[in-house]
Design a protein around this motif. Structure first.
Motif, short mmCIF file in Angstrom:
data_model
loop_
_atom_site.label_atom_id
_atom_site.label_comp_id
_atom_site.label_asym_id
_atom_site.label_seq_id
_atom_site.Cartn_x
_atom_site.Cartn_y
_atom_site.Cartn_z
N MET A 212 0.82 -1.20 0.00
CA MET A 212 0.00 0.00 0.00
C MET A 212 0.87 1.27 0.00
N VAL A 213 1.97 1.25 0.75
CA VAL A 213 2.85 2.43 0.76
C VAL A 213 3.45 2.64 -0.63
N ALA A 214 3.93 1.56 -1.24
CA ALA A 214 4.48 1.69 -2.60
C ALA A 214 3.41 2.10 -3.59
N GLY A 215 2.17 1.61 -3.39
CA GLY A 215 1.08 1.98 -4.28
C GLY A 215 0.76 3.46 -4.26
N SER A 216 1.01 4.12 -3.13
CA SER A 216 0.71 5.55 -3.03
C SER A 216 1.65 6.39 -3.90
N PHE A 217 2.77 5.81 -4.35
CA PHE A 217 3.71 6.55 -5.19
C PHE A 217 3.65 6.13 -6.66
N CYS A 218 2.68 5.27 -7.00
CA CYS A 218 2.60 4.75 -8.37
C CYS A 218 2.21 5.84 -9.36
N ARG A 219 2.79 5.73 -10.56
CA ARG A 219 2.48 6.68 -11.63
C ARG A 219 1.71 6.03 -12.77
N LEU B 230 -1.02 2.52 -13.87
CA LEU B 230 -1.88 1.47 -13.35
C LEU B 230 -1.12 0.16 -13.22
N GLY B 231 -0.19 -0.10 -14.12
CA GLY B 231 0.60 -1.32 -14.04
C GLY B 231 1.36 -1.42 -12.74
N GLN B 232 1.94 -0.30 -12.29
CA GLN B 232 2.63 -0.28 -11.00
C GLN B 232 1.66 -0.52 -9.86
N LEU B 233 0.46 0.03 -9.98
CA LEU B 233 -0.55 -0.17 -8.93
C LEU B 233 -0.99 -1.63 -8.87
N TYR B 234 -1.11 -2.28 -10.03
CA TYR B 234 -1.45 -3.70 -10.04
C TYR B 234 -0.43 -4.51 -9.24
N LEU B 235 0.86 -4.19 -9.42
CA LEU B 235 1.93 -4.97 -8.78
C LEU B 235 2.02 -4.70 -7.29
N THR B 236 1.90 -3.44 -6.90
CA THR B 236 2.14 -3.07 -5.50
C THR B 236 0.89 -3.26 -4.64
N ALA B 237 -0.08 -2.35 -4.81
CA ALA B 237 -1.30 -2.42 -3.99
C ALA B 237 -2.19 -3.58 -4.38
N GLY B 238 -1.97 -4.17 -5.55
CA GLY B 238 -2.76 -5.32 -5.97
C GLY B 238 -2.12 -6.64 -5.57
N PHE B 239 -1.01 -6.98 -6.23
CA PHE B 239 -0.38 -8.29 -6.04
C PHE B 239 0.27 -8.42 -4.66
N ILE B 240 1.16 -7.49 -4.31
CA ILE B 240 1.91 -7.60 -3.06
C ILE B 240 0.99 -7.47 -1.85
N THR B 241 0.11 -6.47 -1.86
CA THR B 241 -0.80 -6.30 -0.73
C THR B 241 -1.75 -7.48 -0.61
N GLY B 242 -2.27 -7.97 -1.72
CA GLY B 242 -3.17 -9.13 -1.67
C GLY B 242 -2.50 -10.36 -1.13
N LEU B 243 -1.25 -10.61 -1.54
CA LEU B 243 -0.52 -11.78 -1.03
C LEU B 243 -0.26 -11.64 0.46
N GLY B 244 0.13 -10.44 0.90
CA GLY B 244 0.36 -10.22 2.32
C GLY B 244 -0.89 -10.41 3.15
N ARG C 245 -3.77 8.99 -2.78
CA ARG C 245 -2.38 8.67 -2.46
C ARG C 245 -2.13 8.76 -0.96
N GLY C 246 -2.58 9.83 -0.35
CA GLY C 246 -2.41 9.96 1.10
C GLY C 246 -3.19 8.88 1.86
N THR C 247 -4.35 8.52 1.34
CA THR C 247 -5.15 7.47 1.98
C THR C 247 -4.45 6.13 1.91
N PHE C 248 -3.86 5.80 0.76
CA PHE C 248 -3.13 4.54 0.64
C PHE C 248 -1.93 4.52 1.58
N LEU C 249 -1.29 5.66 1.76
CA LEU C 249 -0.15 5.73 2.68
C LEU C 249 -0.60 5.46 4.12
N ILE C 250 -1.72 6.04 4.51
CA ILE C 250 -2.27 5.78 5.84
C ILE C 250 -2.66 4.31 5.98
#
Length: 466
Positions: free
Chosen positions: A94-101, A103-117, A169-174
């Motif tokens: 989620m923290v990495a997702g808040s800095f994504c530029r 959608l592909g980066q968002l898929y990997l960070t807040a999608g794949f990594i967060t979902g696995l965790g 972005r701030g919400t994802f960071l929180i």
């Protein structure tokens, strides 16, 4: 043995139960709030509905598909380490997702990594209840399921509040900081000595039985342990149920993703639109534990698969209400009706699987079941998003959801009726009393056993929930 059971259900067990409730609220309740950000993400990345839908679908799919890997980690490192690892991964994603530029980066960070965790934390929290509880295990699981409903209630409200002040972005960071509380919940889980719950330890691989690395035979054994393709081939009931659920899941998650954007499109205030998801969650706080306790009663053992089909049918029919009107009062009524059928599906989904599959193969059958289920979860929202891009009408999304749910319910109900008729007419039915183990091999429901050995061998494996 009596002293061991007292130790396993001592005061600290209820602290672990509280940690499991919190963990389930943080993880399983989280995907329902993604609809709050749907319009914002679509505007930020200039993306279509289909492209934006991949984010919640990847997140939810990983939350279910990581079950076999979580089971391996629990067997190797224990529940505490796996829960804490999941909390770290979910937070980092989620923290990495808040800095994504993109959608592909968002898929990997807040999608794949967060979902696995989230998968690691959630499924470990369920596994540990099987180690700490025996006599009160049904009650513990029913209470733990209330955490999902709490999460569904609170996450949308928190999301709407933070989104207005901080942006997505701030919400994802929180959210990254909030999900670190999974690590705190994991730290609460003290390792259980093997002498305390010997039955529970039977379900986890001992160090001496773990296969050596780099051995093809060991990989084959691991696949057979966690993915029961042989059960899918030989068990008719399992094939029917798995196919029906996989088809049903193509429609089931769509209201969670598209209800809020649908309400906003029809002029509803964003605060009221977010409240609709919270209505579903608040209702499930009471309905889900009640449905779980009712489903666990012995008198329903032979009829649970039909009750599940009925719940899926009602869920599909209620989705048609959204097509009729987008008025706030109508949608609140829809959310209440949807909650009733949703709680039935959630309570019966894996209980029916326990009835159909032999208990010595339940873990591997559940692994294959959740992996196939996650495929439907992955493709369902993007498919609906593509339909929405083509028609520009949300009504077709709810028609699509109803179609998959109703057709799956009719397929499962009809198939189980045919299998039940064959069971009653088959020549082996007369020998059923003499050979009670024959029923699971035919893929039909069997009576529940009350012994702690059976329940523990099921509960300590990875378990998911809708």
């Amino acid at each position: 043995m009596s002293q061991a059971l007292e130790r396993s259900e001592g005061c600290w067990a209820w602290v672990v139960l509280l940690a499991s409730v919190v963990t389930q609220g943080l993880t399983l309740g989280f995907p329902t709030c993604i609809g709050i950000f749907f319009t914002e993400l679509q505007r930020e990345f200039q993306a279509s509905n289909s492209e934006t839908s991949w984010f919640p679908s990847i997140l939810t799919a990983m939350l279910h598909a990581g079950g076999p890997l979580c089971s391996i980690l629990v067997g190797r490192f224990g529940c505490r380490a796996t829960m804490m690892l999941g909390g770290v991964l979910a937070s980092l994603g989620m923290v990495a997702g808040s800095f994504c530029r993109t959608l592909g980066q968002l898929y990997l960070t807040a999608g794949f990594i967060t979902g696995l965790g989230m998968c690691f934390s959630f499924q470990s929290s369920i596994t540990v209840l099987g180690l700490y509880f025996t006599r009160w295990q049904v009650l513990a699981n029913a209470l733990a399921s209330a955490g999902v409903s709490l999460g569904i209630t609170l996450w949308p409200l928190l999301s709407r509040y933070l989104l207005e002040d901080l942006g997505w972005r701030g919400t994802f960071l929180i959210f990254g900081g909030v999900l670190l509380h999974c690590c705190v919940c994991g730290a609460v889980v003290r390792p259980v000595p093997a002498s305390v719950t010997p039955e529970a330890r039977e379900g986890l691989p001992s160090p001496s039985k773990r296969p050596s690395r780099g051995c093809p035979a060991a990989c084959g054994r691991a696949i057979r342990r966690h993915l029961a393709f042989d059960v899918l081939r030989d068990n008719v009931g399992y094939r029917v149920y798995t196919l029906g659920v996989v088809w049903m899941i193509l429609g089931f998650p769509l209201p969670h993703v598209f209800l809020v954007p649908y309400a906003i499109r029809h002029g509803m205030d964003e605060q009221k639109a977010a409240l609709l998801i919270s209505v579903i969650g608040f209702s499930n706080i009471f309905l889900r534990p009640m449905a779980g306790l009712v489903a666990g009663r012995r008198e329903f053992a032979g009829h649970r698969k039909y009750l599940f089909s009925l719940a899926a049918l009602l869920n599909g029919l209620t989705n048609l209400v959204c097509v009729a009107s987008a008025d706030f009062r109508v949608l609140v009524g829809y959310c209440l009706a949807y909650s009733v059928s949703m709680s039935g599906i959630g309570a019966l989904l894996f209980q029916v699987l326990m009835d159909i599959v032999p208990m010595d193969r339940f873990s591997s059958a559940l692994g294959l079941f959740t992996v196939l289920e996650s495929i439907s979860i992955l493709i369902s929202p993007p498919l609906a998003g593509l339909l929405l891009d083509t028609t520009d009408d949300f009504s077709y999304v709810f028609y699509m959801s109803s179609f998959f749910l109703i057709s799956a319910a009719l397929f499962m109900g009809g198939s189980f009726c045919v299998l039940g008729k064959k069971e009653r007419q088959g020549p082996w039915a007369e020998a059923k009393g003499a050979v009670p183990e024959a029923a699971p091999e035919q893929g039909l429901a069997t009576e529940d056993m009350d012994g702690p050995e059976k329940r523990l061998r099921v509960e300590i494996m990875y378990v998911t929930s809708v």
